[in-house]
Design a protein around this motif. Structure first.
Motif, mmCIF file in Angstrom:
data_model
loop_
_atom_site.group_PDB
_atom_site.id
_atom_site.type_symbol
_atom_site.label_atom_id
_atom_site.label_comp_id
_atom_site.label_asym_id
_atom_site.label_seq_id
_atom_site.Cartn_x
_atom_site.Cartn_y
_atom_site.Cartn_z
ATOM 1 N N ALA A 33 -19.259 3.969 -32.255
ATOM 2 C CA ALA A 33 -20.421 3.659 -31.380
ATOM 3 C C ALA A 33 -20.570 2.275 -31.232
ATOM 4 O O ALA A 33 -20.711 1.711 -30.069
ATOM 5 C CB ALA A 33 -21.481 4.149 -31.924
ATOM 6 N N VAL A 34 -20.192 1.390 -31.995
ATOM 7 C CA VAL A 34 -20.195 -0.106 -31.761
ATOM 8 C C VAL A 34 -19.061 -0.402 -30.881
ATOM 9 O O VAL A 34 -19.276 -1.477 -29.970
ATOM 10 C CB VAL A 34 -19.917 -0.797 -33.098
ATOM 11 N N SER A 35 -17.856 0.099 -31.150
ATOM 12 C CA SER A 35 -16.735 -0.187 -30.149
ATOM 13 C C SER A 35 -17.020 0.179 -28.887
ATOM 14 O O SER A 35 -16.685 -0.723 -27.666
ATOM 15 C CB SER A 35 -15.485 0.557 -30.607
ATOM 16 N N LEU A 36 -17.848 1.162 -28.436
ATOM 17 C CA LEU A 36 -18.186 1.415 -27.208
ATOM 18 C C LEU A 36 -18.856 0.357 -26.610
ATOM 19 O O LEU A 36 -18.998 0.105 -25.227
ATOM 20 C CB LEU A 36 -18.847 2.897 -27.165
ATOM 21 N N THR A 37 -20.030 0.035 -27.304
ATOM 22 C CA THR A 37 -20.704 -1.246 -26.702
ATOM 23 C C THR A 37 -20.166 -2.656 -26.839
ATOM 24 O O THR A 37 -20.533 -3.342 -25.912
ATOM 25 C CB THR A 37 -21.952 -1.479 -27.662
ATOM 26 N N GLU A 38 -18.973 -2.461 -27.469
ATOM 27 C CA GLU A 38 -18.213 -4.037 -27.250
ATOM 28 C C GLU A 38 -17.112 -3.983 -26.178
ATOM 29 O O GLU A 38 -16.715 -5.222 -26.090
ATOM 30 C CB GLU A 38 -17.800 -4.262 -28.702
ATOM 31 N N THR A 39 -16.574 -2.960 -25.842
ATOM 32 C CA THR A 39 -15.396 -2.964 -25.072
ATOM 33 C C THR A 39 -15.721 -3.054 -23.472
ATOM 34 O O THR A 39 -16.877 -2.404 -23.233
ATOM 35 C CB THR A 39 -14.573 -1.891 -25.280
ATOM 36 N N SER A 88 -13.302 -2.379 -21.067
ATOM 37 C CA SER A 88 -12.574 -1.543 -20.419
ATOM 38 C C SER A 88 -12.949 -0.165 -20.151
ATOM 39 O O SER A 88 -13.344 0.347 -21.416
ATOM 40 C CB SER A 88 -11.187 -1.633 -21.245
ATOM 41 N N PRO A 89 -13.146 0.246 -19.101
ATOM 42 C CA PRO A 89 -13.609 1.776 -18.749
ATOM 43 C C PRO A 89 -12.563 2.786 -19.641
ATOM 44 O O PRO A 89 -13.277 3.754 -20.147
ATOM 45 C CB PRO A 89 -13.487 1.841 -17.201
ATOM 46 N N GLU A 90 -11.136 2.783 -19.431
ATOM 47 C CA GLU A 90 -10.431 3.315 -20.134
ATOM 48 C C GLU A 90 -10.582 3.202 -21.476
ATOM 49 O O GLU A 90 -10.639 4.435 -22.343
ATOM 50 C CB GLU A 90 -8.844 2.956 -19.837
ATOM 51 N N LEU A 91 -10.616 2.277 -22.222
ATOM 52 C CA LEU A 91 -10.899 2.042 -23.707
ATOM 53 C C LEU A 91 -12.171 2.741 -24.169
ATOM 54 O O LEU A 91 -12.095 3.603 -24.896
ATOM 55 C CB LEU A 91 -10.991 0.803 -24.031
ATOM 56 N N ARG A 92 -13.300 2.683 -23.196
ATOM 57 C CA ARG A 92 -14.490 3.166 -23.419
ATOM 58 C C ARG A 92 -14.281 4.859 -23.530
ATOM 59 O O ARG A 92 -14.962 5.574 -24.429
ATOM 60 C CB ARG A 92 -15.563 2.519 -22.424
ATOM 61 N N LYS A 93 -13.593 5.327 -22.554
ATOM 62 C CA LYS A 93 -13.486 6.574 -22.543
ATOM 63 C C LYS A 93 -12.883 7.314 -23.672
ATOM 64 O O LYS A 93 -13.000 8.185 -24.143
ATOM 65 C CB LYS A 93 -12.730 7.022 -21.392
ATOM 66 N N ALA A 94 -11.657 6.511 -24.201
ATOM 67 C CA ALA A 94 -10.967 7.007 -25.330
ATOM 68 C C ALA A 94 -11.819 6.778 -26.421
ATOM 69 O O ALA A 94 -11.934 7.790 -27.238
ATOM 70 C CB ALA A 94 -9.749 5.931 -25.471
ATOM 71 N N PHE A 95 -12.630 5.871 -26.784
ATOM 72 C CA PHE A 95 -13.495 5.678 -27.788
ATOM 73 C C PHE A 95 -14.576 6.810 -27.697
ATOM 74 O O PHE A 95 -14.923 7.349 -28.888
ATOM 75 C CB PHE A 95 -14.377 4.307 -27.826
ATOM 76 N N GLU A 141 -16.622 11.848 -30.146
ATOM 77 C CA GLU A 141 -16.939 13.269 -29.856
ATOM 78 C C GLU A 141 -16.311 14.039 -30.907
ATOM 79 O O GLU A 141 -16.895 14.952 -31.501
ATOM 80 C CB GLU A 141 -16.750 13.753 -28.415
ATOM 81 N N GLN A 142 -14.920 13.953 -31.038
ATOM 82 C CA GLN A 142 -14.176 14.627 -31.980
ATOM 83 C C GLN A 142 -14.660 14.420 -33.434
ATOM 84 O O GLN A 142 -14.666 15.420 -34.213
ATOM 85 C CB GLN A 142 -12.531 14.176 -31.766
ATOM 86 N N ALA A 143 -14.971 13.143 -33.865
ATOM 87 C CA ALA A 143 -15.510 12.990 -35.135
ATOM 88 C C ALA A 143 -16.625 13.613 -35.202
ATOM 89 O O ALA A 143 -16.889 14.054 -36.425
ATOM 90 C CB ALA A 143 -15.519 11.296 -35.376
ATOM 91 N N ILE A 144 -17.370 13.709 -34.201
ATOM 92 C CA ILE A 144 -18.739 14.210 -34.570
ATOM 93 C C ILE A 144 -18.476 15.805 -34.717
ATOM 94 O O ILE A 144 -19.158 16.491 -35.478
ATOM 95 C CB ILE A 144 -19.640 13.986 -33.287
ATOM 96 N N ASP A 145 -17.864 16.521 -33.979
ATOM 97 C CA ASP A 145 -17.461 17.945 -33.946
ATOM 98 C C ASP A 145 -16.671 18.045 -35.610
ATOM 99 O O ASP A 145 -17.141 18.991 -36.396
ATOM 100 C CB ASP A 145 -16.132 18.382 -33.086
ATOM 101 N N LEU A 146 -16.013 17.150 -36.005
ATOM 102 C CA LEU A 146 -15.418 17.071 -37.418
ATOM 103 C C LEU A 146 -16.383 17.086 -38.450
ATOM 104 O O LEU A 146 -16.305 17.805 -39.577
ATOM 105 C CB LEU A 146 -14.112 16.146 -37.713
#
Length: 120
Positions: free
Chosen positions: A38-44, A46-53, A58-63
């Motif tokens: 969540a923090v990384s999303l607000t700090e980056t 790059s749109p590509e990096l934001r999508k990856a984060f 989402e995968q971590a939330i599912d886990l």
């Protein structure tokens, strides 16, 4: 005579307690990872990096949901029953104190004669 708690015969019930502890630690690590994503999303920028984060978060939330369901099914956590959770927490604290009070190592650590030693 002191018991040798390192002897497997005294480990009855430990695997179940260890599983509970490992699952709880894993759950806490997953939560920490979600916060970092969540923090990384607000700090980056790059749109590509934001999508990856976002995808990884989402995968971590599912886990987190899967591990939580496992722990609920096993009776390792009771988030909806504070009385049971407090009872479980007290039992866990008592177990930690009991383990801390164990004399895990013998007072006499002389192993002379226990192992084969070369002639002097």
């Amino acid at each position: 005579m002191n018991q040798d708690y390192l002897d497997p015969k005294y480990a009855e019930g430990m695997p179940k307690m260890a599983d509970n502890t490992f699952a709880l630690e894993f759950l806490l690590r997953i939560k920490t990872g979600i916060r970092y994503y969540a923090v990384s999303l607000t700090e980056t920028a790059s749109p590509e990096l934001r999508k990856a984060f976002y995808r990884q978060m989402e995968q971590a939330i599912d886990l987190h949901g899967e591990v939580t369901e496992l722990m609920l099914k096993k009776g390792w956590i009771y988030p909806r029953d504070i009385g049971k959770q407090i009872e479980l927490d007290i039992k866990s604290a008592d177990m930690a104190i009991a383990i801390g009070n164990m004399e895990l190592f013998p007072a006499d650590t002389d192993r002379l004669g226990t192992f084969a030693t070369p002639d002097k």
